[in-house]
Design a protein around this motif. Structure first.
Motif, short mmCIF file in Angstrom:
data_model
loop_
_atom_site.label_atom_id
_atom_site.label_comp_id
_atom_site.label_asym_id
_atom_site.label_seq_id
_atom_site.Cartn_x
_atom_site.Cartn_y
_atom_site.Cartn_z
N ASP A 292 53.42 44.18 42.48
CA ASP A 292 53.54 43.57 41.16
C ASP A 292 52.66 44.41 40.23
O ASP A 292 51.45 44.22 40.19
N SER B 286 41.23 44.69 40.39
CA SER B 286 40.72 44.23 39.11
C SER B 286 39.81 45.28 38.50
O SER B 286 39.29 46.16 39.20
N LYS C 141 50.37 42.75 37.64
CA LYS C 141 49.17 42.08 38.14
C LYS C 141 48.33 43.00 39.02
O LYS C 141 47.35 42.56 39.61
N ASN C 142 48.72 44.28 39.12
CA ASN C 142 47.99 45.23 39.97
C ASN C 142 47.77 44.66 41.37
O ASN C 142 46.67 44.73 41.93
N THR C 143 48.81 44.09 41.90
CA THR C 143 48.72 43.41 43.19
C THR C 143 49.79 43.95 44.13
O THR C 143 50.95 44.13 43.73
N ALA D 252 44.65 42.25 45.36
CA ALA D 252 44.61 42.31 43.91
C ALA D 252 43.53 43.29 43.47
O ALA D 252 42.38 43.19 43.91
#
Length: 121
Positions: free
Chosen positions: A72, A25, A75-77, A23
């Motif tokens: 995704d 952030s 969700k920057n994942t 992930a």
């Protein structure tokens, strides 16, 4: 500013499966591409595979068919599903974000801290 955090590593038996997540952030608007690399003891870091925001993937030839990368964007994942694992897959797996669009500009080439994957009986 930007942080990448991997999770999901661990010990798995040969033939087993594992799913890693990474992930990103920060004040991220979007990411152009994300990828997975790995580094085994005594070896150089090598590409596992990459995926663009549009879902286009590219894998190391030796891993095609066993590893699948997905993303995704909301969700920057990024994920990697690893199947039929072998002892040779034992390594620290690193997440990479290529071109990251922030509110004020772009940054490049961010790495996570790595997560250990050990394949052993």
């Amino acid at each position: 500013q930007v942080q990448l955090v991997e999770s999901g590593g661990g010990l798995v038996q040969p033939g087993g499966s594992l799913r890693l997540s990474c992930a990103a952030s920060g004040s991220i608007v979007s990411i152009n591409a994300m990828g997975w690399y790995r580094q085994a003891p005594g070896k150089e870091r090598e590409l596992v595979g990459i995926i663009t925001a549009g879902g286009v993937t590219n894998y190391a030839d030796s891993l095609k068919g066993r590893f699948t990368i997905s993303i995704d964007n909301a969700k920057n994942t990024v994920f990697i599903q690893m199947n039929r694992l072998k002892p040779a897959d034992t390594a620290v797996y690193y997440c990479n974000a290529d071109e990251i669009f922030l509110g004020w500009g772009r940054v490049y080439d961010y790495w996570g801290q790595g997560t250990q994957v050990t394949v052993s009986s």
